[in-house]
Motif scaffolding. Sequence first.
Motif, PDB file in Angstrom:
ATOM      1  N   UNK A 195      37.642  47.572  29.607  1.00  0.00           N
ATOM      2  CA  UNK A 195      39.259  47.372  28.969  1.00  0.00           C
ATOM      3  C   UNK A 195      38.620  45.929  27.942  1.00  0.00           C
ATOM      4  N   UNK A 196      38.907  45.740  27.372  1.00  0.00           N
ATOM      5  CA  UNK A 196      39.440  44.944  26.132  1.00  0.00           C
ATOM      6  C   UNK A 196      39.484  43.011  26.942  1.00  0.00           C
ATOM      7  N   UNK A 197      40.415  43.637  27.980  1.00  0.00           N
ATOM      8  CA  UNK A 197      41.439  42.526  28.011  1.00  0.00           C
ATOM      9  C   UNK A 197      41.696  43.084  29.024  1.00  0.00           C
ATOM     10  N   UNK A 198      42.147  42.089  29.613  1.00  0.00           N
ATOM     11  CA  UNK A 198      42.454  42.219  31.601  1.00  0.00           C
ATOM     12  C   UNK A 198      43.846  42.122  31.774  1.00  0.00           C
ATOM     13  N   UNK A 199      44.627  42.887  32.222  1.00  0.00           N
ATOM     14  CA  UNK A 199      45.812  42.981  32.368  1.00  0.00           C
ATOM     15  C   UNK A 199      46.453  42.133  33.366  1.00  0.00           C
ATOM     16  N   UNK A 200      47.757  41.520  33.727  1.00  0.00           N
ATOM     17  CA  UNK A 200      48.083  40.724  34.411  1.00  0.00           C
ATOM     18  C   UNK A 200      48.383  41.446  35.740  1.00  0.00           C
ATOM     19  N   UNK A 201      47.917  40.810  37.402  1.00  0.00           N
ATOM     20  CA  UNK A 201      48.005  41.102  38.101  1.00  0.00           C
ATOM     21  C   UNK A 201      49.290  42.507  38.333  1.00  0.00           C
TER      22      UNK A 201
END
Length: 326
Positions: free
Chosen positions: A127-133
């Motif tokens: 993924x290019x961006x980490x999702x909020x937990x």
Amino acid sequence: MNSDSESFHHQLLSLVLAEDVTTTEFSSVDCQEINGVENPLKQTTGFEGGRQELGGTPQTFQLGEIPTVQERFQAVIKHRLQLQIQNRPPLFPWETQLVDYPDYADEPSVAFVPTWGWIAQQSRLNLPVTLPESIFRQLLAKCQVLLTSSLPLGAKLVQAVEELFPSDTQTLNNLNSIAGLVLRSPSRSVEALETMPNLQNDYSDLKESQQMALSLLTVKQLLETLTIPISLTNPVVEREWLTNVGVLKLKIEYQSQKSKLRVQGELPTRGIFQLQGNGTQAVAHSSSVGSLIVELPCQHINQTYTLEVDFPEIDQQPLLFVINPT
């Protein structure tokens, strides 16, 4: 002194002079504290008796006009309440008797179980961006529900993410369009997704269409990892899932000669495997880190099997895999 104040102090006086209060303990403990006099009530009685013997008129006092006595009443009542609390401490609603609780949990069995120990897997996704937990946890929970559904993959993607966005016709159309792009993109490939170029921001800073694409791509990769297709030409498949205590390694094998489905796992913590399918189930337990094996007869292909991996020490919910022999 007004009538309300007098009534209050008379009630206090009644409490102090009640039968269960005027005990030997009260006389010996409480009364000894009054200005160093061992038994002031006795001395007062004697004094008043002396006045009567002299033919004088007993003096009457208004309670509120004696500040020293008033303060002493309050101190005696406070002391009495403190003794009662010490002797009979209050209980919590769930308690029926006094319980001594440890200052800390020194046994794993009483340690608090963290929730969603499975979410460490996000670091393994492309993924290019980490999702909020919280969002990743919600998407993983949706994938677990939709995993055994007969819906097409595109419909599963949309259903998994639609609750994250406004429920209107335009939003649904956008989701369907972007889901089509995600389905046509190569597996685990971010670069091929034209709607997500050069993402350098946090998830909250992305445009809605970019958030949609990122969420859909996450769901696609999760479903790919949790779905295990095996066949005569590809009888052995391996999967890994990162937890917050280490890596779970799975080896799923379709033994056609023995008509058997075999799952072998390397566990980072104690756990339970539950394999189900074709009206049968098998359960295996491991009390420590190491290898765990579970098997079931598999005489008919095109039959869906489910594998539940339960790690009680890291998560309250098991992780579900679907195995599709073809």
